[in-house]
Design a protein around this motif. Structure first.
Motif, PDB file in Angstrom:
ATOM      1  N   GLY A 108       0.798  -1.150  -0.016  1.00  0.00           N
ATOM      2  CA  GLY A 108      -0.091  -0.043  -0.029  1.00  0.00           C
ATOM      3  C   GLY A 108       0.782   1.207   0.048  1.00  0.00           C
ATOM      4  O   GLY A 108       2.043   1.217   0.461  1.00  0.00           O
ATOM      5  N   ASP A 109       0.445   2.315  -0.416  1.00  0.00           N
ATOM      6  CA  ASP A 109       1.020   3.663  -0.425  1.00  0.00           C
ATOM      7  C   ASP A 109       0.641   4.319   0.796  1.00  0.00           C
ATOM      8  O   ASP A 109      -0.461   4.925   0.876  1.00  0.00           O
ATOM      9  CB  ASP A 109       0.577   4.250  -1.799  1.00  0.00           C
ATOM     10  CG  ASP A 109       1.358   5.610  -2.184  1.00  0.00           C
ATOM     11  OD1 ASP A 109       0.974   6.581  -2.199  1.00  0.00           O
ATOM     12  OD2 ASP A 109       2.602   5.403  -2.181  1.00  0.00           O
ATOM     13  N   TYR A 110       1.324   4.628   1.447  1.00  0.00           N
ATOM     14  CA  TYR A 110       1.208   5.431   2.773  1.00  0.00           C
ATOM     15  C   TYR A 110       1.871   6.832   2.766  1.00  0.00           C
ATOM     16  O   TYR A 110       3.000   6.886   2.342  1.00  0.00           O
ATOM     17  CB  TYR A 110       1.646   4.480   3.814  1.00  0.00           C
ATOM     18  CG  TYR A 110       0.813   3.524   4.401  1.00  0.00           C
ATOM     19  CD1 TYR A 110       1.060   2.225   3.549  1.00  0.00           C
ATOM     20  CD2 TYR A 110      -0.238   3.400   5.210  1.00  0.00           C
ATOM     21  CE1 TYR A 110       0.310   1.121   3.919  1.00  0.00           C
ATOM     22  CE2 TYR A 110      -1.210   2.472   5.282  1.00  0.00           C
ATOM     23  CZ  TYR A 110      -0.934   1.089   4.788  1.00  0.00           C
ATOM     24  OH  TYR A 110      -1.428  -0.048   4.745  1.00  0.00           O
ATOM     25  N   TRP A 111       1.074   7.784   3.384  1.00  0.00           N
ATOM     26  CA  TRP A 111       1.561   9.270   3.456  1.00  0.00           C
ATOM     27  C   TRP A 111       1.727   9.439   4.901  1.00  0.00           C
ATOM     28  O   TRP A 111       0.870   9.236   5.846  1.00  0.00           O
ATOM     29  CB  TRP A 111       1.124   9.998   2.699  1.00  0.00           C
ATOM     30  CG  TRP A 111       0.957  10.045   1.182  1.00  0.00           C
ATOM     31  CD1 TRP A 111       0.395   9.051   0.261  1.00  0.00           C
ATOM     32  CD2 TRP A 111       1.819  10.714   0.261  1.00  0.00           C
ATOM     33  NE1 TRP A 111       0.553   9.202  -0.708  1.00  0.00           N
ATOM     34  CE2 TRP A 111       1.804  10.309  -1.041  1.00  0.00           C
ATOM     35  CE3 TRP A 111       2.697  11.640   0.495  1.00  0.00           C
ATOM     36  CZ2 TRP A 111       2.367  10.831  -2.119  1.00  0.00           C
ATOM     37  CZ3 TRP A 111       3.652  12.101  -0.585  1.00  0.00           C
ATOM     38  CH2 TRP A 111       3.325  11.532  -1.949  1.00  0.00           C
ATOM     39  N   GLY A 112       3.044  10.341   5.320  1.00  0.00           N
ATOM     40  CA  GLY A 112       2.897  10.892   6.517  1.00  0.00           C
ATOM     41  C   GLY A 112       2.157  12.329   6.616  1.00  0.00           C
ATOM     42  O   GLY A 112       1.586  12.806   5.455  1.00  0.00           O
ATOM     43  N   GLN A 113       2.081  12.917   7.488  1.00  0.00           N
ATOM     44  CA  GLN A 113       1.136  14.096   8.043  1.00  0.00           C
ATOM     45  C   GLN A 113       1.904  15.301   7.486  1.00  0.00           C
ATOM     46  O   GLN A 113       1.219  16.427   7.344  1.00  0.00           O
ATOM     47  CB  GLN A 113       0.768  14.293   9.234  1.00  0.00           C
ATOM     48  CG  GLN A 113       1.837  14.974  10.050  1.00  0.00           C
ATOM     49  CD  GLN A 113       2.981  14.167  10.787  1.00  0.00           C
ATOM     50  OE1 GLN A 113       3.150  12.883   9.976  1.00  0.00           O
ATOM     51  NE2 GLN A 113       4.002  14.594  11.568  1.00  0.00           N
ATOM     52  N   GLY A 114       3.237  15.460   7.110  1.00  0.00           N
ATOM     53  CA  GLY A 114       3.937  16.458   6.659  1.00  0.00           C
ATOM     54  C   GLY A 114       4.503  17.320   7.861  1.00  0.00           C
ATOM     55  O   GLY A 114       4.045  17.408   8.773  1.00  0.00           O
ATOM     56  N   THR A 115       5.589  17.804   7.598  1.00  0.00           N
ATOM     57  CA  THR A 115       6.644  18.748   8.681  1.00  0.00           C
ATOM     58  C   THR A 115       7.131  19.773   7.643  1.00  0.00           C
ATOM     59  O   THR A 115       7.677  19.598   6.764  1.00  0.00           O
ATOM     60  CB  THR A 115       7.451  17.802   9.269  1.00  0.00           C
ATOM     61  OG1 THR A 115       8.214  18.596  10.159  1.00  0.00           O
ATOM     62  CG2 THR A 115       8.675  17.385   7.992  1.00  0.00           C
ATOM     63  N   GLN A 116       6.802  20.848   8.378  1.00  0.00           N
ATOM     64  CA  GLN A 116       7.217  22.225   7.800  1.00  0.00           C
ATOM     65  C   GLN A 116       8.810  22.376   7.854  1.00  0.00           C
ATOM     66  O   GLN A 116       9.199  22.474   9.264  1.00  0.00           O
ATOM     67  CB  GLN A 116       6.379  23.390   8.400  1.00  0.00           C
ATOM     68  CG  GLN A 116       6.834  24.889   7.974  1.00  0.00           C
ATOM     69  CD  GLN A 116       6.304  25.021   6.603  1.00  0.00           C
ATOM     70  OE1 GLN A 116       5.148  24.754   6.091  1.00  0.00           O
ATOM     71  NE2 GLN A 116       7.048  25.853   5.775  1.00  0.00           N
ATOM     72  N   VAL A 117       9.290  22.771   6.809  1.00  0.00           N
ATOM     73  CA  VAL A 117      10.385  23.496   7.073  1.00  0.00           C
ATOM     74  C   VAL A 117      10.718  24.672   6.336  1.00  0.00           C
ATOM     75  O   VAL A 117      10.205  24.899   5.289  1.00  0.00           O
ATOM     76  CB  VAL A 117      11.360  22.361   5.895  1.00  0.00           C
ATOM     77  CG1 VAL A 117      12.893  22.850   5.656  1.00  0.00           C
ATOM     78  CG2 VAL A 117      11.786  21.189   6.691  1.00  0.00           C
ATOM     79  N   THR A 118      11.163  25.809   6.888  1.00  0.00           N
ATOM     80  CA  THR A 118      11.303  27.070   6.381  1.00  0.00           C
ATOM     81  C   THR A 118      12.757  27.720   6.720  1.00  0.00           C
ATOM     82  O   THR A 118      13.363  27.576   7.664  1.00  0.00           O
ATOM     83  CB  THR A 118      10.238  27.885   7.691  1.00  0.00           C
ATOM     84  OG1 THR A 118       9.063  27.402   7.555  1.00  0.00           O
ATOM     85  CG2 THR A 118      10.280  29.607   6.992  1.00  0.00           C
ATOM     86  N   VAL A 119      13.252  27.976   5.651  1.00  0.00           N
ATOM     87  CA  VAL A 119      14.400  28.733   5.608  1.00  0.00           C
ATOM     88  C   VAL A 119      14.555  29.961   5.463  1.00  0.00           C
ATOM     89  O   VAL A 119      13.726  30.552   4.443  1.00  0.00           O
ATOM     90  CB  VAL A 119      15.236  28.125   4.162  1.00  0.00           C
ATOM     91  CG1 VAL A 119      16.854  28.328   4.466  1.00  0.00           C
ATOM     92  CG2 VAL A 119      15.074  26.299   4.300  1.00  0.00           C
ATOM     93  N   SER A 120      15.207  30.927   6.212  1.00  0.00           N
ATOM     94  CA  SER A 120      15.309  32.241   6.319  1.00  0.00           C
ATOM     95  C   SER A 120      16.610  32.713   5.861  1.00  0.00           C
ATOM     96  O   SER A 120      17.709  31.989   5.956  1.00  0.00           O
ATOM     97  CB  SER A 120      14.652  32.588   7.728  1.00  0.00           C
ATOM     98  OG  SER A 120      15.959  32.412   8.718  1.00  0.00           O
ATOM     99  N   SER A 121      16.517  34.103   5.431  1.00  0.00           N
ATOM    100  CA  SER A 121      17.617  34.543   4.990  1.00  0.00           C
ATOM    101  C   SER A 121      18.550  35.174   6.168  1.00  0.00           C
ATOM    102  O   SER A 121      18.081  35.103   7.208  1.00  0.00           O
ATOM    103  CB  SER A 121      17.414  35.695   3.820  1.00  0.00           C
ATOM    104  OG  SER A 121      16.404  36.634   4.550  1.00  0.00           O
TER     105      SER A 121
END
Length: 121
Positions: A108-121
């Motif tokens: 089966g094809d399973y997906w995680g809930q997502g995790t935010q990555v934010t790159v700042s200058s």
């Protein structure tokens, strides 16, 4: 089967983060493990994949900066991200092909809930 992704956060450009995604539940075996990302207003895109034979593939935009790896004993996939750029900002999703029933050969094809990555200058 549930996937739990973690490791996202806020980091300055040039910095590093490591994402992880662990599958729990009735996992019999895992073939592919992948990371996708979706930036605001854009389509989800494949970042990296590792097969059960540990063959890896990367999007050109992350080659040389990101490394995908897996720990079969822990049912976990990692994404080491170095030299992060502003354009790496996105929600990162893990995607695993999991066989959850020993009586069938179906993955089966399973997906995680997502995790935010934010790159700042």
């Amino acid at each position: 089967v549930q996937l739990q992704a973690s490791g996202g956060g806020l980091v300055q450009a040039g910095g590093s983060l490591t994402l992880s995604c662990t599958a729990s539940g009735p996992v019999v075996s895992i073939n592919y493990m992948s990371w996708y990302r979706q930036a605001t207003g854009k389509q989800r895109e494949l970042v990296a994949t590792i097969t059960s034979g540990t063959v890896t593939n990367y999007d050109d935009s992350v080659k040389g900066r990101f490394t995908i790896s897996r720990d079969g004993a822990k049912n976990t996939v990692y994404l080491q991200m170095n030299s992060l750029k502003l354009e790496d900002t996105a929600v990162y999703y893990c995607n695993l092909g999991i066989r959850d029933n020993s009586r069938t050969g179906f993955y089966g094809d399973y997906w995680g809930q997502g995790t935010q990555v934010t790159v700042s200058s």
